[in-house]
Each structure stands twice: as structure tokens, then as C-alpha cells.
Design a protein around this motif. Structure first.
Motif, PDB file in Angstrom:
ATOM      1  N   ASN A  37      15.153  14.059  11.643  1.00 38.75           N
ATOM      2  CA  ASN A  37      13.950  13.884  12.470  1.00 38.75           C
ATOM      3  C   ASN A  37      12.673  13.963  11.644  1.00 38.75           C
ATOM      4  N   ILE A  38      12.677  13.271  10.497  1.00 37.17           N
ATOM      5  CA  ILE A  38      11.543  13.297   9.576  1.00 37.17           C
ATOM      6  C   ILE A  38      11.154  11.879   9.187  1.00 37.17           C
ATOM      7  N   VAL A  39       9.849  11.660   9.063  1.00 36.54           N
ATOM      8  CA  VAL A  39       9.312  10.420   8.501  1.00 36.54           C
ATOM      9  C   VAL A  39       8.455  10.816   7.303  1.00 36.54           C
ATOM     10  N   GLU A  40       8.712  10.182   6.163  1.00 37.73           N
ATOM     11  CA  GLU A  40       7.912  10.400   4.958  1.00 37.73           C
ATOM     12  C   GLU A  40       7.106   9.143   4.691  1.00 37.73           C
ATOM     13  N   VAL A  41       5.818   9.305   4.432  1.00 37.44           N
ATOM     14  CA  VAL A  41       4.941   8.169   4.139  1.00 37.44           C
ATOM     15  C   VAL A  41       4.225   8.439   2.822  1.00 37.44           C
ATOM     16  N   HIS A  42       4.278   7.472   1.926  1.00 35.60           N
ATOM     17  CA  HIS A  42       3.598   7.572   0.638  1.00 35.60           C
ATOM     18  C   HIS A  42       2.670   6.373   0.515  1.00 35.60           C
ATOM     19  N   VAL A  43       1.372   6.632   0.509  1.00 35.03           N
ATOM     20  CA  VAL A  43       0.372   5.568   0.418  1.00 35.03           C
ATOM     21  C   VAL A  43      -0.283   5.655  -0.955  1.00 35.03           C
ATOM     22  N   ARG A  44      -0.307   4.540  -1.670  1.00 34.90           N
ATOM     23  CA  ARG A  44      -0.929   4.484  -2.988  1.00 34.90           C
ATOM     24  C   ARG A  44      -2.077   3.491  -2.937  1.00 34.90           C
ATOM     25  N   SER A  45      -3.263   4.025  -2.917  1.00 39.14           N
ATOM     26  CA  SER A  45      -4.462   3.198  -2.799  1.00 39.14           C
ATOM     27  C   SER A  45      -5.630   3.884  -3.502  1.00 39.14           C
ATOM     28  N   GLY A  46      -5.452   4.172  -4.788  1.00 36.86           N
ATOM     29  CA  GLY A  46      -6.515   4.797  -5.571  1.00 36.86           C
ATOM     30  C   GLY A  46      -6.923   6.153  -5.023  1.00 36.86           C
ATOM     31  N   VAL A  47      -8.219   6.363  -4.835  1.00 39.27           N
ATOM     32  CA  VAL A  47      -8.706   7.652  -4.333  1.00 39.27           C
ATOM     33  C   VAL A  47      -8.290   7.898  -2.892  1.00 39.27           C
ATOM     34  N   PHE A  63       6.002  13.591   8.802  1.00 46.37           N
ATOM     35  CA  PHE A  63       6.104  13.833  10.238  1.00 46.37           C
ATOM     36  C   PHE A  63       7.414  14.585  10.428  1.00 46.37           C
ATOM     37  N   ASP A  64       7.353  15.867  10.739  1.00 46.96           N
ATOM     38  CA  ASP A  64       8.559  16.677  10.946  1.00 46.96           C
ATOM     39  C   ASP A  64       8.694  16.934  12.444  1.00 46.96           C
ATOM     40  N   TYR A  65       9.488  16.100  13.099  1.00 46.08           N
ATOM     41  CA  TYR A  65       9.641  16.194  14.544  1.00 46.08           C
ATOM     42  C   TYR A  65      10.465  17.417  14.953  1.00 46.08           C
ATOM     43  N   SER A  66      11.336  17.920  14.076  1.00 48.65           N
ATOM     44  CA  SER A  66      12.119  19.116  14.397  1.00 48.65           C
ATOM     45  C   SER A  66      11.230  20.341  14.538  1.00 48.65           C
ATOM     46  N   HIS A  67      10.232  20.470  13.665  1.00 48.19           N
ATOM     47  CA  HIS A  67       9.323  21.616  13.708  1.00 48.19           C
ATOM     48  C   HIS A  67       8.064  21.325  14.509  1.00 48.19           C
ATOM     49  N   GLY A  68       7.782  20.030  14.770  1.00 47.69           N
ATOM     50  CA  GLY A  68       6.629  19.665  15.592  1.00 47.69           C
ATOM     51  C   GLY A  68       5.306  19.601  14.854  1.00 47.69           C
ATOM     52  N   TYR A  69       5.338  19.290  13.548  1.00 47.55           N
ATOM     53  CA  TYR A  69       4.109  19.240  12.756  1.00 47.55           C
ATOM     54  C   TYR A  69       4.056  17.999  11.883  1.00 47.55           C
ATOM     55  N   ILE A  70       2.814  17.596  11.579  1.00 48.87           N
ATOM     56  CA  ILE A  70       2.541  16.539  10.607  1.00 48.87           C
ATOM     57  C   ILE A  70       1.740  17.199   9.492  1.00 48.87           C
ATOM     58  N   ALA A  71       2.109  16.921   8.257  1.00 54.75           N
ATOM     59  CA  ALA A  71       1.343  17.425   7.108  1.00 54.75           C
ATOM     60  C   ALA A  71       0.945  16.239   6.244  1.00 54.75           C
ATOM     61  N   THR A  72      -0.317  16.234   5.831  1.00 56.50           N
ATOM     62  CA  THR A  72      -0.834  15.189   4.955  1.00 56.50           C
ATOM     63  C   THR A  72      -1.442  15.825   3.720  1.00 56.50           C
ATOM     64  N   ARG A  73      -0.986  15.363   2.568  1.00 54.16           N
ATOM     65  CA  ARG A  73      -1.578  15.785   1.299  1.00 54.16           C
ATOM     66  C   ARG A  73      -2.486  14.648   0.837  1.00 54.16           C
ATOM     67  N   LEU A  74      -3.793  14.922   0.849  1.00 55.50           N
ATOM     68  CA  LEU A  74      -4.763  13.943   0.366  1.00 55.50           C
ATOM     69  C   LEU A  74      -4.971  14.180  -1.116  1.00 55.50           C
ATOM     70  N   THR A 106       0.814  -1.212   0.000  1.00 55.80           N
ATOM     71  CA  THR A 106       0.000   0.000   0.000  1.00 55.80           C
ATOM     72  C   THR A 106       0.848   1.262   0.000  1.00 55.80           C
ATOM     73  N   GLY A 107       2.117   1.135   0.339  1.00 58.21           N
ATOM     74  CA  GLY A 107       2.937   2.327   0.359  1.00 58.21           C
ATOM     75  C   GLY A 107       4.321   2.076   0.911  1.00 58.21           C
ATOM     76  N   THR A 108       5.040   3.176   1.132  1.00 56.68           N
ATOM     77  CA  THR A 108       6.375   3.105   1.718  1.00 56.68           C
ATOM     78  C   THR A 108       6.506   4.154   2.814  1.00 56.68           C
ATOM     79  N   MET A 109       7.376   3.868   3.753  1.00 58.86           N
ATOM     80  CA  MET A 109       7.692   4.800   4.820  1.00 58.86           C
ATOM     81  C   MET A 109       9.212   4.924   4.876  1.00 58.86           C
ATOM     82  N   THR A 110       9.709   6.146   4.819  1.00 63.87           N
ATOM     83  CA  THR A 110      11.141   6.394   4.917  1.00 63.87           C
ATOM     84  C   THR A 110      11.401   7.229   6.158  1.00 63.87           C
TER      85      THR A 110
END
Length: 180
Positions: A45-55, A62-73, A35-39
Motif C-alpha cells: 500500500n505504498i506509492v514512491e515518486v521520484h521527480v528530477r527537475s533541478g532545484v 504515499f504510505d496508505y497503511s500508516h495514512g501519511y504522505i512524506a515529501t523530501r524537497l 520528469t520522474g518515475t512513480m512506483t
């Protein structure tokens, strides 16, 4: 068998701490469908997640240095930003350990979910000031898209209008529109 599990957990902890860059393939529970990859970028201090599941496809940082999570739907052509709450979002090393456990011990399934909501019609486009706060990785992910600030909440009575993001089988982020 418990001793074996303990050794795997310890190896996972040491592995995520010593490796500067790890990429983990995320599979659908009970199948071999990727379904995806996580790097994990330990040095940044960053985690990148790419999920490929159609719509239901999404990209999350996850940017732990700045303290925020951003998700692009991808289905909503928007970015959703959530401040990291240390009580509900695992630390970087913990996410790496959970992913390692999930990969090596296929019977483990972590149903940990964070519920968040946004107010429709209250988006903004990132300005220089926003990108300084959120950091370059989130700017790269969300630049040019409407930004919605997320607020953690309790699970709604019905979640059929909520979008799924986050890390499949490790940490789900459920994004719901706030009811008026």
C-alpha cells in the motif's frame, strides 16, 4: 472513441489491482521530457515518486497503511509530512488508474492539486515514536532531516513561494510556508 476510452480505463483499474509492482515514467505534459518515475507497491500500500527537475526535485512516499504522505524537497533539505485526507487524496488504485490513463491517453491532464502549509521554525527531528507512527518507508526517506508537519489549506493568493511535489500530471502537492 468513447468505447475505446472506457476499455482503457477498465484495463487501467484491473492492471493496477493485479500487478504487485508497477513503475510508471512521468513525462512533462506536451513533451517527451521525463520528469520522474512513480512506483506502486500494491502489496505494501505504498506509492514512491521520484521527480528530477533541478532545484524542484523531490521524493515522495504515499504510505496508505500508516495514512501519511512524506515529501523530501531536495532544495530545502527537509521533509514535509501530511496526514492522508481521503476526501482530497485519491486511493491507491485511483492513483494507479490516473497514471495509467495519463500514460496511454496523452491528452488527459489532471490538474488536481492539494495545497498544504507549514510553519517555518517549527521543525523536529524524527524520534522512535515518530517513526512508529509514520512507518519504515517514511523513516528511510526522512531520517536525519528536519520534519515539518503539513496542514491542508486553500490556495494562497500568490503561489510563487510554494514548492511543487507529488505526482506530476496526476496529483500535485503544493507546499507553502505559512505567513506570519
Amino acid at each position: 472513441m468513447n468505447g475505446f476510452a472506457a476499455i482503457l480505463v477498465l484495463l487501467g483499474v484491473f492492471w493496477t489491482q493485479t500487478s504487485a509492482l508497477n513503475t510508471i515514467v512521468l513525462k512533462e505534459p506536451g513533451t517527451n521530457y521525463v520528469t520522474g518515475t512513480m512506483t506502486i507497491h500494491n502489496e505494501d500500500n505504498i506509492v514512491e515518486v521520484h521527480v528530477r527537475s533541478g532545484v524542484y526535485s523531490s521524493d515522495t512516499i504515499f504510505d496508505y497503511s500508516h495514512g501519511y504522505i512524506a515529501t523530501r524537497l531536495l532544495s530545502r533539505n527537509a521533509c514535509f509530512i501530511l496526514k492522508i485526507n481521503k476526501e482530497s487524496i485519491p486511493e491507491l488504485q485511483e492513483i494507479g488508474r490516473l497514471a495509467f490513463e495519463r500514460k496511454t491517453m496523452k491528452a488527459i491532464y489532471s490538474p488536481h492539486n492539494v495545497w498544504a502549509q507549514f510553519q517555518s521554525g517549527r521543525s523536529l527531528f524524527g524520534r522512535i515514536r515518530d517513526w512508529i507512527v509514520y512507518g519504515k518507508p517514511i523513516e528511510k526517506l526522512c531520517s536525519g532531516l528536519p520534519l515539518y508537519k503539513l496542514v491542508e489549506t486553500q490556495p494562497p493568493l500568490s503561489d510563487h513561494n510554494c514548492a511543487n511535489a507529488g505526482i506530476p500530471s496526476v496529483l500535485g502537492i503544493k507546499i507553502c510556508e505559512k505567513a506570519n
